[in-house]
Write an enzyme that holds these catalytic residues in place. Structure first.
Site, PDB file in Angstrom:
ATOM      1  N   TYR A 133       0.938  -4.314  12.007  1.00  0.00           N
ATOM      2  CA  TYR A 133       0.803  -2.885  11.726  1.00  0.00           C
ATOM      3  C   TYR A 133       1.628  -2.032  12.696  1.00  0.00           C
ATOM      4  CZ  TYR A 133      -2.566  -3.981   8.143  1.00  0.00           C
ATOM      5  OH  TYR A 133      -3.144  -4.474   7.003  1.00  0.00           O
ATOM      6  N   HIS A 150       0.836  -1.221   0.000  1.00  0.00           N
ATOM      7  CA  HIS A 150       0.000   0.000   0.000  1.00  0.00           C
ATOM      8  C   HIS A 150       0.865   1.264   0.000  1.00  0.00           C
ATOM      9  CE1 HIS A 150      -3.897  -2.069   0.801  1.00  0.00           C
ATOM     10  NE2 HIS A 150      -3.117  -2.957   1.369  1.00  0.00           N
ATOM     11  N   ASN A 182     -10.299  -2.775   2.660  1.00  0.00           N
ATOM     12  CA  ASN A 182     -10.035  -2.785   1.225  1.00  0.00           C
ATOM     13  C   ASN A 182     -11.324  -2.524   0.458  1.00  0.00           C
ATOM     14  OD1 ASN A 182      -7.285  -3.339   1.307  1.00  0.00           O
ATOM     15  ND2 ASN A 182      -7.526  -5.546   1.044  1.00  0.00           N
TER      16      ASN A 182
HETATM   17 FE1  HDE Z   1      -2.433  -4.859   5.368  1.00  0.00          FE
HETATM   18  N1  HDE Z   1      -0.614  -4.088   5.846  1.00  0.00           N
HETATM   19  N2  HDE Z   1      -1.790  -6.689   5.915  1.00  0.00           N
HETATM   20  N3  HDE Z   1      -4.197  -5.707   4.760  1.00  0.00           N
HETATM   21  N4  HDE Z   1      -3.070  -3.083   4.787  1.00  0.00           N
HETATM   22  C1  HDE Z   1      -0.245  -2.806   5.718  1.00  0.00           C
HETATM   23  O1  HDE Z   1       0.881  -1.542   7.349  1.00  0.00           O
HETATM   24  C2  HDE Z   1      -0.699  -6.943   6.646  1.00  0.00           C
HETATM   25  C3  HDE Z   1      -4.554  -6.999   4.857  1.00  0.00           C
HETATM   26  C4  HDE Z   1      -4.330  -2.755   4.392  1.00  0.00           C
HETATM   27  O2  HDE Z   1      -3.132   3.468   4.060  1.00  0.00           O
HETATM   28  C5  HDE Z   1       1.087  -2.502   6.343  1.00  0.00           C
HETATM   29  O3  HDE Z   1       1.109   0.682   7.668  1.00  0.00           O
HETATM   30  C6  HDE Z   1      -0.643  -8.328   6.996  1.00  0.00           C
HETATM   31  C7  HDE Z   1      -5.963  -7.168   4.678  1.00  0.00           C
HETATM   32  C8  HDE Z   1      -4.394  -1.355   4.058  1.00  0.00           C
HETATM   33  O4  HDE Z   1      -1.477   3.294   5.487  1.00  0.00           O
HETATM   34  C9  HDE Z   1       1.477  -3.843   6.969  1.00  0.00           C
HETATM   35  C10 HDE Z   1      -1.753  -8.902   6.432  1.00  0.00           C
HETATM   36  C11 HDE Z   1      -6.444  -5.908   4.450  1.00  0.00           C
HETATM   37  C12 HDE Z   1      -3.122  -0.859   4.298  1.00  0.00           C
HETATM   38  C13 HDE Z   1       0.328  -4.734   6.575  1.00  0.00           C
HETATM   39  C14 HDE Z   1      -2.472  -7.868   5.767  1.00  0.00           C
HETATM   40  C15 HDE Z   1      -5.329  -5.007   4.509  1.00  0.00           C
HETATM   41  C16 HDE Z   1      -2.323  -1.955   4.763  1.00  0.00           C
HETATM   42  C17 HDE Z   1       2.091  -1.870   5.448  1.00  0.00           C
HETATM   43  C18 HDE Z   1      -2.157 -10.357   6.448  1.00  0.00           C
HETATM   44  C19 HDE Z   1      -7.885  -5.494   4.167  1.00  0.00           C
HETATM   45  C20 HDE Z   1      -2.632   0.557   4.056  1.00  0.00           C
HETATM   46  C21 HDE Z   1       2.159  -0.407   5.854  1.00  0.00           C
HETATM   47  C22 HDE Z   1      -2.492 -10.825   7.691  1.00  0.00           C
HETATM   48  C23 HDE Z   1      -8.808  -5.781   5.216  1.00  0.00           C
HETATM   49  C24 HDE Z   1      -2.868   1.441   5.238  1.00  0.00           C
HETATM   50  C25 HDE Z   1       1.345  -0.315   7.030  1.00  0.00           C
HETATM   51  C26 HDE Z   1      -2.454   2.850   4.911  1.00  0.00           C
HETATM   52  C27 HDE Z   1      -0.980  -1.836   5.137  1.00  0.00           C
HETATM   53  C28 HDE Z   1       0.264  -6.009   6.964  1.00  0.00           C
HETATM   54  C29 HDE Z   1      -3.657  -8.106   5.043  1.00  0.00           C
HETATM   55  C30 HDE Z   1      -5.492  -3.601   4.279  1.00  0.00           C
HETATM   56  C31 HDE Z   1       2.826  -4.398   6.561  1.00  0.00           C
HETATM   57  C32 HDE Z   1       0.437  -8.997   7.790  1.00  0.00           C
HETATM   58  C33 HDE Z   1      -6.754  -8.472   4.758  1.00  0.00           C
HETATM   59  C34 HDE Z   1      -5.605  -0.582   3.552  1.00  0.00           C
HETATM   60  O5  HDE Z   1       1.563  -3.757   8.357  1.00  0.00           O
END
Ligand code: HDE
Length: 735
Positions: free
Chosen positions: A400, A113, A186
């Site tokens: 996160y 993202h 999402n």
């Molecule tokens: Fe994320 N995801 N994600 N994700 N995600 C990040 O956190 C992660 C997942 C989502 O505008 C990271 O700040 C793991 C689902 C958004 O700043 C990180 C898993 C959904 C954003 C991370 C998921 C999301 C992130 C990278 C699997 C929808 C952007 C930078 C378990 C429900 C937020 C950060 C923004 C961002 C990890 C799966 C949505 C690395 C480990 C499912 C919208 O922490």
């Protein structure tokens, strides 16, 4: 040594730009407070000046530039040297500070993202949930809670283009009176994987391949499809990402989903499961793939520009917050596991209750300070909202917080204004990098015996966050529950819920992506999964790929349930807008265009609350038939029709042939036609249609404009956005 010209002469500093009125969309700079003495005009005469000396004077009314330490700066154009052509001196603290700071301007981009765009707004409660949750934000109808939203793509890096085929992040920070609530969702209600353990693999596979570092912001490559074709649980999500949901027209025209099942909890500890939805007031809308590819070239910032323009234009994007509420009994009877993030609950089974609205009404003052530094954490939930055991959510709750430490450099990222709560807060966390709000007073521990006034904050068992008292039992295992084993039934349900044109787009997207995969065995393996979803679709993809024969269907842990009822809520086209409001008409014009018709068209566009841009051979604009000059927003080659929701071609008798000779004008009409858009035109535009190769095929969505009445009918018609029957005629994959 070559003789330097003009030795000893000081080059002139660039003239200070001090526009009285900011350019459109610009926020005037706020003057930083400077000491009065700093406002004295700073002028100097060159040491070696022999004529032509430059006297720099302060710009009246402008704040005096200072160093970070507040020391007024006399010269920001030249470093300090020993003699005019001599070495630069280390003592030049202004120069060193400026470069030092510049060298450290970047922070690590988000690992996923990375490319995103944010805006401020508010959430307003319209229906109280006081009987279901103690969360303060859901108690009082009409109350507003400040909000910040960041939309994003997943795979591309920070500088990638907006219209990648990708999932969009929809992350909402709600500054509630009982702490920040981050709903990090999402635009798709399901996810690729079931267990957070697989997230690094998924993302490694989706990102550019590590040896060559391409392709950027695309899943159309071997590694991604290799991983996906070995991960059957991703099949449902793949149906969504291959659909037009993954190429939205605007952030404003997409839904948002919390994805996981969460819990609402009352003050007396009663829990109700909840899934969160954001429903766009602007209705759903996407672009088509060929258009997306061209938008990325014409305007890589298409989505962020759209959001910026809409908010600054006063057309505030709005979503309704919907909740699907259900209890243990429903969870037990539902065909799939509510803890499995690769599944959704159809709205027909559990209705979406609309309880509030989210309005975005303010762009950021500074992209980096707000959009880049905002730190969303799924574990930020206020009292009354709680987690479930969804193994993806559990993993996210670790990830996160951890990622913010790396990205923002220390544990005090909550001190940055965009991340700080807007409610009172008090704790004993202290020090660390860049501490801004250390606790005051002598006491920084508890329990302590300094009493209620000096002793600092104390816990409150009544008001404080308390977890739902779920009882857990069982052996420690690395295992997926049996209830997560069905990978194809909902993938099929999604597919059969689409209109035929939408199903065609899914098959086309699969063919496109897999055609970029070099290894034939990966292509075939993916088709073997498609056979478990829908045989006709699998056949079309196989044919599109030129597979010699269909493979055997992939071995399925569970047979596909083909009886799940189609859901209308899953189709974009079935949920399009009732009017052209908030959309943009591109008007291609030439000198001499009919003034009355142009004015009538603008009136009709304004009446429905839509926008328009004039595209002309010169940016200076055109002169209408009545001699009135109209400024252009785009020069023809900078304003291709892919940037608009519908187009009109208003040209004069001389203008028609003139534009017909121009390749960009030919593309303008050819693409609008090929992308199934509505085209309004004056008869004089015909030569352009001839040269664009579409004159013979004009259909009912190509609307002749002669009178004012025609323009009203045209603006009504374009609410349909696309005339899909045309696609079957212009696309060689149709059939
Ligand atoms: Fe994320 N995801 N994600 N994700 N995600 C990040 O956190 C992660 C997942 C989502 O505008 C990271 O700040 C793991 C689902 C958004 O700043 C990180 C898993 C959904 C954003 C991370 C998921 C999301 C992130 C990278 C699997 C929808 C952007 C930078 C378990 C429900 C937020 C950060 C923004 C961002 C990890 C799966 C949505 C690395 C480990 C499912 C919208 O922490």
């Amino acid at each position: 040594m070559a003789k330097k010209p003009a030795a000893g002469k000081k080059s002139k500093a660039p003239a200070d730009l001090a526009p009285d009125t900011p350019l459109s969309g610009e926020t005037p700079r706020k003057a930083s407070p400077v000491p009065a003495h700093a406002l004295i005009a700073n002028s100097y005469v060159e040491a070696q000046g022999s004529g032509g000396e430059t006297h720099q004077t302060a710009v009246e009314g402008a704040p005096v530039m200072t160093t970070q330490q507040g020391i007024p700066v006399a010269d920001d154009q030249n470093s300090l040297k020993q003699g005019a052509r001599g070495p630069t001196l280390v003592e030049d603290f202004h120069f060193r500070e400026k470069l030092f700071h510049f060298d450290h301007e970047r922070i690590p981009e988000r690992v996923v993202h990375a490319r995103g765009y944010g805006a401020h707004g508010y959430f307003e409660l319209t229906d109280s949930l006081a009987d279901i949750t103690r969360a303060d934000i859901f108690q009082r109808v009409g109350e507003r809670t400040p909000a910040f939203v960041r939309f994003s793509t997943v795979a591309g890096s920070k500088g990638s283009f907006d219209l990648a085929r990708d999932v969009r992040g929809f992350a909402v920070k709600l500054y509630t009176k009982e702490g920040n609530w981050d709903l990090v969702g999402n635009n798709i209600p399901v996810f690729f994987i079931q267990d957070a353990m697989k997230f690094p693999d998924l993302i490694h596979a989706a990102k550019p391949e590590p040896d060559r570092m391409f392709p950027q912001a695309q899943t159309a490559h071997d590694n991604f499809w290799d991983f996906i074709s070995l991960t059957p649980e991703s099949m449902h999500m793949v149906m969504w990402t291959m659909s037009d949901r993954a190429i939205p027209r605007s952030f404003r025209t997409m839904e948002g989903f919390g994805v996981h099942s969460f819990r609402f909890v009352t003050a007396d500890g009663k829990s109700t499961f909840v899934k969160f939805h954001w429903k766009p007031k602007q209705a759903l809308q996407s672009v088509v793939w060929n258009e997306a590819v061209k938008i990325n070239g014409a305007d890589p910032d298409f989505h962020r520009r759209d959001l910026w323009d809409a908010i600054n234009g006063g057309d505030f994007p709005e979503w309704e917050l919907g909740v699907q509420l259900f209890d243990e009994a429903f969870a037990d009877s539902f065909e799939f596991d509510v803890l499995d993030a690769t599944k959704f609950i159809p709205e027909e089974l559990v209705p979406v209750r609309r309880v509030g609205r989210l309005v975005l009404d303010r762009v950021v003052d500074n992209f980096f300070a707000e959009t880049e530094q905002v730190a969303f954490c799924t574990q930020n939930v206020p009292p009354g909202i709680d987690f479930t055991n969804d193994p993806l959510l559990q993993g996210r709750n670790f990830s996160y917080l951890d990622t913010q430490l790396k990205r923002l450099g220390g544990p005090n990222f909550t001190h940055i204004p965009i991340n700080a709560p807007k409610c009172p807060f008090a704790h004993f966390q202290q020090d660390g990098h860049m501490a801004m709000t250390n606790p005051r007073g002598r006491v920084n521990y508890e329990p302590n015996s300094w009493g209620p006034t000096l002793g600092g904050p104390r816990e409150d068992p009544e008001r404080g966050f308390s977890s739902f008292a779920a009882s857990e039992d069982g052996p420690k295992l690395r295992i997926r529950p049996e209830s997560f084993a069905d990978h194809y039934s909902q993938a099929r349900q999604f597919y059969v819920s689409q209109l035929p044109i939408e199903q065609k787009h899914i098959a086309d997207a699969l063919v496109f992506e897999l055609s970029k995969v070099e290894r034939p065995d990966i292509r075939t393996r993916l088709v073997s999964h498609l056979l478990n979803i829908d045989k006709t679709m699998a056949g079309k993809v196989a044919e599109g790929l030129g597979l010699p024969e269909l493979p055997a269907p992939a071995q399925a842990a569970r047979p596909t349930n083909t009886d799940l009822a189609p859901s209308d809520a899953l189709s974009i086209v079935k949920n399009g807008p009732p009017t052209f409001k908030g959309r943009k008409l591109g008007i291609l014009m030439s000198d001499g265009a009919d003034a009355a018709l142009f004015n009538a068209l603008l009136k009709a566009i304004n009446n429905v609350g839509a926008f328009y841009e004039v595209i002309a051979p010169r940016i200076g604009g055109v002169t209408l038939s009545n001699g009135v000059k109209v400024a252009a927003k785009q020069k023809i080659d900078g304003g291709p029709s892919v940037l608009f929701d519908a187009v009109a071609v208003l040209v004069s008798e001389q203008g028609g042939p003139l534009l017909a000779a121009d390749a960009a004008a030919q593309d303008f009409v050819r693409d609008a036609f090929g992308h199934c858009k509505y085209i309004g035109f004056t008869q004089e535009a015909k030569p352009i249609f001839v040269k664009g190769g579409i004159a013979e095929n004009l259909d009912e969505a190509c609307v002749a404009l002669a009178t004012a009445k025609d323009t009203t009918a045209f603006v009504e018609a374009i609410a349909a956005l696309r005339f899909w029957p045309r696609e079957l005629k212009v696309d060689m994959d149709a059939g």
